[in-house]
Design a protein around this motif. Structure first.
Motif, PDB file in Angstrom:
ATOM      1  N   ASN A 151       0.858  -1.187   0.000  1.00 18.32           N
ATOM      2  CA  ASN A 151       0.000   0.000   0.000  1.00 18.32           C
ATOM      3  C   ASN A 151       0.892   1.236   0.000  1.00 18.32           C
ATOM      4  N   GLY A 152       1.697   1.357  -1.035  1.00 13.76           N
ATOM      5  CA  GLY A 152       2.684   2.424  -1.015  1.00 13.76           C
ATOM      6  C   GLY A 152       2.887   3.062  -2.368  1.00 13.76           C
ATOM      7  N   PHE A 153       4.148   3.310  -2.692  1.00 15.10           N
ATOM      8  CA  PHE A 153       4.469   4.148  -3.846  1.00 15.10           C
ATOM      9  C   PHE A 153       5.290   3.428  -4.919  1.00 15.10           C
ATOM     10  N   VAL A 154       5.502   2.137  -4.788  1.00 16.86           N
ATOM     11  CA  VAL A 154       6.254   1.404  -5.800  1.00 16.86           C
ATOM     12  C   VAL A 154       5.279   0.833  -6.829  1.00 16.86           C
ATOM     13  N   GLU A 155       5.541   1.112  -8.090  1.00 14.76           N
ATOM     14  CA  GLU A 155       4.702   0.584  -9.164  1.00 14.76           C
ATOM     15  C   GLU A 155       5.579  -0.188 -10.142  1.00 14.76           C
ATOM     16  N   VAL A 156       5.010  -1.201 -10.760  1.00 20.80           N
ATOM     17  CA  VAL A 156       5.735  -2.022 -11.724  1.00 20.80           C
ATOM     18  C   VAL A 156       5.141  -1.778 -13.103  1.00 20.80           C
ATOM     19  N   ASP A 213      10.302   6.739 -23.410  1.00 17.68           N
ATOM     20  CA  ASP A 213      10.404   8.083 -22.834  1.00 17.68           C
ATOM     21  C   ASP A 213      10.222   8.063 -21.318  1.00 17.68           C
ATOM     22  N   GLU A 214       9.678   6.962 -20.791  1.00 14.90           N
ATOM     23  CA  GLU A 214       9.497   6.860 -19.343  1.00 14.90           C
ATOM     24  C   GLU A 214      10.834   6.677 -18.621  1.00 14.90           C
ATOM     25  N   LEU A 215      11.871   6.278 -19.355  1.00 14.15           N
ATOM     26  CA  LEU A 215      13.174   6.036 -18.732  1.00 14.15           C
ATOM     27  C   LEU A 215      13.984   7.328 -18.698  1.00 14.15           C
ATOM     28  N   ASP A 216      13.381   8.318 -18.108  1.00 18.35           N
ATOM     29  CA  ASP A 216      13.990   9.633 -17.898  1.00 18.35           C
ATOM     30  C   ASP A 216      14.211   9.773 -16.399  1.00 18.35           C
ATOM     31  N   PRO A 217      15.448   9.984 -15.947  1.00 15.34           N
ATOM     32  CA  PRO A 217      15.680  10.057 -14.501  1.00 15.34           C
ATOM     33  C   PRO A 217      14.893  11.165 -13.802  1.00 15.34           C
ATOM     34  N   GLN A 218      14.391  12.126 -14.575  1.00 11.31           N
ATOM     35  CA  GLN A 218      13.624  13.216 -13.984  1.00 11.31           C
ATOM     36  C   GLN A 218      12.109  13.020 -14.118  1.00 11.31           C
ATOM     37  N   ALA A 219      11.698  11.855 -14.628  1.00 12.65           N
ATOM     38  CA  ALA A 219      10.286  11.639 -14.942  1.00 12.65           C
ATOM     39  C   ALA A 219       9.374  11.682 -13.722  1.00 12.65           C
ATOM     40  N   LEU A 220       9.878  11.272 -12.561  1.00  6.98           N
ATOM     41  CA  LEU A 220       9.035  11.214 -11.352  1.00  6.98           C
ATOM     42  C   LEU A 220       9.430  12.259 -10.320  1.00  6.98           C
ATOM     43  N   ASN A 221      10.112  13.303 -10.763  1.00  2.00           N
ATOM     44  CA  ASN A 221      10.481  14.379  -9.843  1.00  2.00           C
ATOM     45  C   ASN A 221       9.239  14.990  -9.191  1.00  2.00           C
ATOM     46  N   ASP A 222       9.408  15.389  -7.930  1.00  4.15           N
ATOM     47  CA  ASP A 222       8.351  16.020  -7.133  1.00  4.15           C
ATOM     48  C   ASP A 222       7.234  15.041  -6.781  1.00  4.15           C
ATOM     49  N   THR A 223       7.520  13.749  -6.872  1.00  2.00           N
ATOM     50  CA  THR A 223       6.596  12.728  -6.392  1.00  2.00           C
ATOM     51  C   THR A 223       7.346  11.807  -5.434  1.00  2.00           C
ATOM     52  N   ASN A 224       6.600  10.920  -4.783  1.00  2.40           N
ATOM     53  CA  ASN A 224       7.225   9.914  -3.924  1.00  2.40           C
ATOM     54  C   ASN A 224       7.162   8.529  -4.575  1.00  2.40           C
ATOM     55  N   ARG A 225       6.973   8.499  -5.874  1.00  2.00           N
ATOM     56  CA  ARG A 225       6.816   7.229  -6.579  1.00  2.00           C
ATOM     57  C   ARG A 225       8.165   6.649  -6.998  1.00  2.00           C
ATOM     58  N   LEU A 226       8.186   5.325  -7.098  1.00  4.58           N
ATOM     59  CA  LEU A 226       9.303   4.585  -7.684  1.00  4.58           C
ATOM     60  C   LEU A 226       8.699   3.644  -8.709  1.00  4.58           C
ATOM     61  N   GLN A 284      16.063 -15.256 -25.461  1.00  7.04           N
ATOM     62  CA  GLN A 284      17.002 -16.020 -26.283  1.00  7.04           C
ATOM     63  C   GLN A 284      18.444 -15.837 -25.830  1.00  7.04           C
ATOM     64  N   ARG A 285      18.752 -14.659 -25.335  1.00 11.34           N
ATOM     65  CA  ARG A 285      20.105 -14.378 -24.857  1.00 11.34           C
ATOM     66  C   ARG A 285      20.245 -14.634 -23.358  1.00 11.34           C
ATOM     67  N   ALA A 286      19.152 -15.031 -22.699  1.00  9.01           N
ATOM     68  CA  ALA A 286      19.163 -15.276 -21.253  1.00  9.01           C
ATOM     69  C   ALA A 286      19.670 -14.048 -20.494  1.00  9.01           C
ATOM     70  N   GLN A 287      19.103 -12.897 -20.849  1.00 13.49           N
ATOM     71  CA  GLN A 287      19.517 -11.641 -20.242  1.00 13.49           C
ATOM     72  C   GLN A 287      18.288 -10.802 -19.872  1.00 13.49           C
ATOM     73  N   ALA A 288      18.474  -9.950 -18.885  1.00 11.89           N
ATOM     74  CA  ALA A 288      17.423  -9.013 -18.482  1.00 11.89           C
ATOM     75  C   ALA A 288      18.075  -7.792 -17.864  1.00 11.89           C
ATOM     76  N   VAL A 289      17.289  -6.731 -17.738  1.00 13.89           N
ATOM     77  CA  VAL A 289      17.757  -5.543 -17.030  1.00 13.89           C
ATOM     78  C   VAL A 289      16.587  -4.990 -16.224  1.00 13.89           C
ATOM     79  N   LEU A 290      16.880  -4.632 -14.981  1.00 17.67           N
ATOM     80  CA  LEU A 290      15.903  -4.020 -14.079  1.00 17.67           C
ATOM     81  C   LEU A 290      16.228  -2.536 -13.984  1.00 17.67           C
ATOM     82  N   ILE A 291      15.259  -1.690 -14.288  1.00 14.03           N
ATOM     83  CA  ILE A 291      15.478  -0.249 -14.275  1.00 14.03           C
ATOM     84  C   ILE A 291      14.460   0.404 -13.351  1.00 14.03           C
ATOM     85  N   ALA A 292      14.938   1.230 -12.433  1.00 10.92           N
ATOM     86  CA  ALA A 292      14.063   1.956 -11.513  1.00 10.92           C
ATOM     87  C   ALA A 292      14.241   3.450 -11.714  1.00 10.92           C
ATOM     88  N   VAL A 293      13.129   4.175 -11.708  1.00 13.43           N
ATOM     89  CA  VAL A 293      13.129   5.628 -11.848  1.00 13.43           C
ATOM     90  C   VAL A 293      12.449   6.227 -10.622  1.00 13.43           C
TER      91      VAL A 293
END
Length: 315
Positions: A239-244, A254-267, A276-285
């Motif tokens: 019940n918080g501010f983390v969204e997936v 365009d959502e992968l802008d480090p300033q996209a969530l400025n002035d909010t408490n969201r993550l 196929q390459r057995a790879q992934a990347v986790l990105i948090a803003v």
């Protein structure tokens, strides 16, 4: 009942942000020490001991001193420094980290505010380790970029003095021993510290963290869908501010802008994968001065006061 709150170190970047968020609250009486007494140990002790909750926005050693000055068993503490992040008896103030964390913060007398950098990687990796998709001894690399406000008054002054000529992307902590490593290791569930390479950008606030993952050496390789499902399930009841973000097959966003969530408490957490390459990347803003600092402190304060945790916080 009005709670007396003392911000020890209110003149710093985080302290000023917290004070601004709390100034209009009717359920809080902000105790403010006179400027000339801010370094007076006796005066600080008086304010600490007459507050219901003390928020420490200080260097590590000064934060430890403030805790030692509390002589009663009623003053509760939120420490925004890194002094107590992995210390016994302190509750980690990342409310969405686990389903029991919110209640742990609500009932704690000693809460340690998370560092800005660790929250993004903890949000991504802890669900995968908890679900058994990643072993605890997995070799992890973390990198990212943050606004220069994360470096405090000195770095802010340097960047604002140099303006457009300041470094646009400045890697630091190149000795690979950043002070957030113990926190990153402990709360992800890793058994060894990640390789962490942060950078500062030429903008005031906002951050983005990236955790690239290569699964080729695992006996069982998780798919992108497996990873996204584990992360989504982990935060479904929070019940918080983390969204997936939805799992998508795209080359850029365009959502992968480090300033996209400025002035909010969201993550906002993103999962990208190539099965196929057995790879992934986790990105948090998220905002390094919001969820990464003052916003998290206010969220923890609200929980400790028993009020709606979004009070004074922009979603």
């Amino acid at each position: 009942m009005v709670a007396r709150v003392f911000i020890d170190g209110e003149a710093g970047t985080t302290g000023l942000q917290i004070r601004e968020r709390l100034a209009v609250r009717r359920d809080i009486e902000l105790l403010s020490i006179p400027d000339e007494l801010r370094k007076d140990t006796s005066a600080r002790a008086d304010y600490l001991n007459k507050s219901d909750i003390a928020i420490l926005c200080l260097p590590d050693d000064a934060a430890r001193e403030s805790v030692s000055l509390i002589e009663n068993d009623t003053t509760r503490v939120i420490d925004a420094s890194s002094a107590h992040r992995v210390a016994d008896g302190w509750t980690y103030g990342f409310a969405e980290m686990d389903r029991t964390q919110e209640e742990a913060i609500r009932t704690s007398k000693r809460v340690t505010n998370p560092g800005c950098w660790p929250q993004g990687m903890i949000a991504g990796l802890r669900p995968l380790i908890s679900a058994g998709l990643l072993p605890a001894d997995f070799a992890v690399t973390v990198n990212g970029i943050s606004g220069y406000s994360g470096g405090g008054k000195g770095l802010i002054a340097d960047y604002e003095a140099n303006e457009s000529s300041a470094n646009m992307f400045a890697p630091y902590a190149l000795g690979l021993s950043h002070k957030h490593l113990p926190e990153m290791t402990h709360y992800t569930g890793l058994t060894s510290a990640p390789l962490f390479t942060p950078a500062v950008g030429n903008y005031y606030k906002g951050m983005l963290t990236m955790v690239p993952l290569c699964f080729g050496g695992l006996d069982k390789v998780p798919s992108g869908a497996d990873i996204h499902a584990a992360v989504s399930d982990h935060f479904a009841a929070a019940n918080g501010f983390v969204e997936v973000a939805p799992l998508t097959d795209i080359q850029k966003s365009d959502e992968l802008d480090p300033q996209a969530l400025n002035d909010t408490n969201r993550l906002r957490l993103h999962v990208f994968a190539n099965d196929q390459r057995a790879q992934a990347v986790l990105i948090a803003v998220y905002d390094n001065l919001g969820k990464g600092a003052s916003g998290a402190a206010v969220q923890n304060l609200n929980l400790m006061l028993g009020v709606e945790q979004s009070t004074s916080l922009a979603a």
